[in-house]
Design a protein around this motif. Structure first.
Motif, PDB file in Angstrom:
ATOM      1  N   GLY A   1       5.668   2.106  44.551  1.00  0.00           N
ATOM      2  CA  GLY A   1       7.121   2.147  44.357  1.00  0.00           C
ATOM      3  C   GLY A   1       7.593   1.259  43.218  1.00  0.00           C
ATOM      4  N   ALA A   2       6.962   0.100  43.075  1.00  0.00           N
ATOM      5  CA  ALA A   2       7.415  -0.854  42.054  1.00  0.00           C
ATOM      6  C   ALA A   2       6.577  -0.775  40.782  1.00  0.00           C
ATOM      7  CB  ALA A   2       7.371  -2.277  42.610  1.00  0.00           C
ATOM      8  N   GLN A   3       5.578   0.118  40.792  1.00  0.00           N
ATOM      9  CA  GLN A   3       4.699   0.297  39.632  1.00  0.00           C
ATOM     10  C   GLN A   3       4.037  -1.013  39.219  1.00  0.00           C
ATOM     11  OE1 GLN A   3       7.082   2.503  36.749  1.00  0.00           O
ATOM     12  NE2 GLN A   3       7.821   3.771  38.422  1.00  0.00           N
TER      13      GLN A   3
ATOM     14  N   TYR B   1      12.945 -11.683  43.642  1.00  0.00           N
ATOM     15  CA  TYR B   1      12.377 -10.377  43.969  1.00  0.00           C
ATOM     16  C   TYR B   1      12.565 -10.183  45.465  1.00  0.00           C
ATOM     17  CZ  TYR B   1       9.657  -6.165  43.560  1.00  0.00           C
ATOM     18  OH  TYR B   1       9.283  -4.838  43.562  1.00  0.00           O
TER      19      TYR B   1
ATOM     20  N   SER C   1       2.566   0.994  49.215  1.00  0.00           N
ATOM     21  CA  SER C   1       3.863   1.534  48.814  1.00  0.00           C
ATOM     22  C   SER C   1       4.593   0.552  47.892  1.00  0.00           C
ATOM     23  CB  SER C   1       4.723   1.874  50.041  1.00  0.00           C
ATOM     24  OG  SER C   1       4.973   0.707  50.803  1.00  0.00           O
ATOM     25  N   LEU C   2       4.283  -0.727  48.035  1.00  0.00           N
ATOM     26  CA  LEU C   2       4.825  -1.738  47.122  1.00  0.00           C
ATOM     27  C   LEU C   2       4.288  -1.500  45.714  1.00  0.00           C
ATOM     28  CD1 LEU C   2       6.273  -4.583  46.823  1.00  0.00           C
ATOM     29  CD2 LEU C   2       4.075  -5.592  47.413  1.00  0.00           C
TER      30      LEU C   2
ATOM     31  N   ALA D   1       7.662  -2.872  52.681  1.00  0.00           N
ATOM     32  CA  ALA D   1       6.429  -3.679  52.669  1.00  0.00           C
ATOM     33  C   ALA D   1       6.572  -4.889  53.595  1.00  0.00           C
ATOM     34  CB  ALA D   1       6.049  -4.110  51.253  1.00  0.00           C
TER      35      ALA D   1
ATOM     36  N   PRO E   1      12.553  -0.835  43.385  1.00  0.00           N
ATOM     37  CA  PRO E   1      11.574  -1.922  43.296  1.00  0.00           C
ATOM     38  C   PRO E   1      10.962  -2.073  41.909  1.00  0.00           C
ATOM     39  CG  PRO E   1      10.674  -0.072  44.541  1.00  0.00           C
ATOM     40  CD  PRO E   1      12.110   0.243  44.278  1.00  0.00           C
ATOM     41  N   ALA E   2      10.876  -0.956  41.172  1.00  0.00           N
ATOM     42  CA  ALA E   2      10.295  -1.024  39.821  1.00  0.00           C
ATOM     43  C   ALA E   2      11.279  -1.694  38.863  1.00  0.00           C
ATOM     44  CB  ALA E   2       9.929   0.370  39.338  1.00  0.00           C
TER      45      ALA E   2
ATOM     46  N   ASN F   1       0.369   0.661  54.054  1.00  0.00           N
ATOM     47  CA  ASN F   1       1.807   0.523  53.816  1.00  0.00           C
ATOM     48  C   ASN F   1       2.107  -0.367  52.621  1.00  0.00           C
ATOM     49  OD1 ASN F   1       4.605   0.974  54.422  1.00  0.00           O
ATOM     50  ND2 ASN F   1       4.655  -1.120  55.178  1.00  0.00           N
ATOM     51  N   PHE F   2       1.295  -1.408  52.428  1.00  0.00           N
ATOM     52  CA  PHE F   2       1.553  -2.297  51.290  1.00  0.00           C
ATOM     53  C   PHE F   2       1.294  -1.608  49.951  1.00  0.00           C
ATOM     54  CE2 PHE F   2       1.475  -6.929  52.977  1.00  0.00           C
ATOM     55  CZ  PHE F   2       2.421  -6.590  53.927  1.00  0.00           C
TER      56      PHE F   2
END
Lengths: 214, 180
Positions: free
Chosen positions: B99-101, A66, B95-96, A71, A199-200, B92-93
């Protein structure tokens, strides 16, 4: 004082002794693959920018990785969560000096728990390469191995020369507590590689690969 | 003294806090990440006493966001316990998470809220919910003890079944305002 100043003035540049300071001499294109070795030994979390590309190149953008593109500062804590969730697997966090400096406290967080299956590599080139090679703290005197050791990580190494890689590579695999390796490299570009940036999608493929479901 | 306190953790604090810990454990949460806060005392102490859970002291709350994401990558479940001021450290984290669900569950003990007596707490306390919502986190406010478990149950379902980021806001109406 003026007397001393006059004394040290010299026309020839003094040659620096090998032990005089950090050596940023290894090439990351060789040193990262040599240090990581067989990448399939690990579940890998890579910090943004350079190390994400190092790992994408090494693993062909593998499903057991990953790698972030944002981030900044998240890699170590993310690897810690993964390591705690999967004590049956060895987790490698690989990140840059700038990324680690942004959340350097995460070394303390990891050290207190000391999961035996967590290994952390910092590829330290002393510069913020992604943003145009501005100097980072680590080329101005900050030593991240000492910070890791001071945080309580017992197994730490600094790798500056090729002959130090083998021992550090073994440490990443065989430590009975969290380990930390500072890999000092030249401030040169990481591999040029295209990788999946969604990222998903990366989350889903990582979980499918590891768990058999998204 | 600390050992004595930990030993008595089962008995201390409001009943809803113990029920909340049990609920999280029943739902497979094994990682409890926190920067210490009085509002989470029971959950923190219970996690420290629990041999089958990881009690993760953070140096800053944003580490907890990343930790929760890492746990999910491995098929595990984590929860972030923080005070409302810590929400500001996480922006900001998040957004992880968005963004990555990643599924994400946080329990936020509120300051700068109902009856706050410390002016330093007011700005972030008042901004907590707007900031979370700006980053896509669903907020559920809890004001009465009898609403804690139904709200947490809803949050757990939304986070771990629907893959949503959810914050349960434990308001000062519920936990009381610190005396100054």
């Amino acid at each position: 004082m003026p007397k001393a100043k006059a004394k040290t003035k010299t026309k020839t540049k003094p040659t620096r002794a090998p032990s005089a300071g950090p050596r940023f001499e290894l090439d990351r294109l060789d040193a990262v693959p040599a240090l990581v070795g067989d990448h399939r030994d690990f579940l890998i979390v890579a910090g943004l920018a350079g190390t994400a590309r190092d790992i994408a190149a090494l693993t062909d953008d593998g499903r057991h990785t990953y790698a972030m593109a944002g981030a900044m500062g998240a890699a170590t804590a993310m690897g810690l969560g993964l390591a705690l969730a999967r004590p049956d697997r060895r987790v490698l966090v690989i990140t840059g000096d700038g990324e680690l400096l942004m959340n350097v406290g995460s070394l303390a967080t990891a050290a207190v728990l000391n999961p035996p299956n967590l290994s952390i590599v910092c590829v330290d080139n002393g510069y913020y390469g992604e943003t145009g090679y501005q100097q980072s703290h680590t080329s101005l005197g900050v030593d991240l191995e000492r910070i890791a050791a001071g945080s309580g990580i017992a197994a730490t190494r600094t790798v500056e020369t090729a002959d130090q890689i083998e021992d550090a590579s073994r440490l990443l695999r065989e430590g009975n507590g969290t380990s930390f390796v500072l890999l000092r490299v030249k401030p040169t570009d990481p591999p040029a590689i295209r990788r999946i940036m969604d990222p998903a999608a990366c989350r889903v493929r990582f979980r499918e690969n590891l768990l058999g479901h998204p | 003294m600390a050992a004595k306190k930990a030993k008595n953790a089962q008995a201390d604090g409001p009943r809803w806090a113990h029920e909340l810990y049990d609920l999280l454990r029943e739902n497979g949460v094994t990682q409890f990440a926190y920067v210490p806060d009085a509002g989470h005392k029971v959950l923190i102490n219970r996690s420290l006493d629990d041999p089958d859970a990881h009690s993760v002291r953070l140096t800053t709350e944003e580490e907890g966001v990343a930790l929760c994401a890492g746990a999910d990558l491995g098929g595990g479940r984590a929860v972030l316990l923080m005070q409302s001021s810590g929400v500001g450290n996480c922006i900001n984290f998040l957004s992880l998470v968005k963004g990555a669900q990643f599924p994400f569950l946080t329990l936020v003990s509120m300051r700068g809220d109902f009856g706050e007596g410390n002016p330093w707490q007011m700005p972030m306390g008042q901004a907590t919910q707007p900031v979370l919502e700006a980053m896509g986190v669903v907020c559920i406010r809890v004001e009465r003890p009898e609403d804690v478990i139904p709200s947490a149950t809803a949050g757990i379902t939304m986070a771990f079944k629907s893959g949503q980021p959810v914050a349960i806001l434990l308001t000062q109406k519920l936990i009381g305002a610190k005396k100054f």
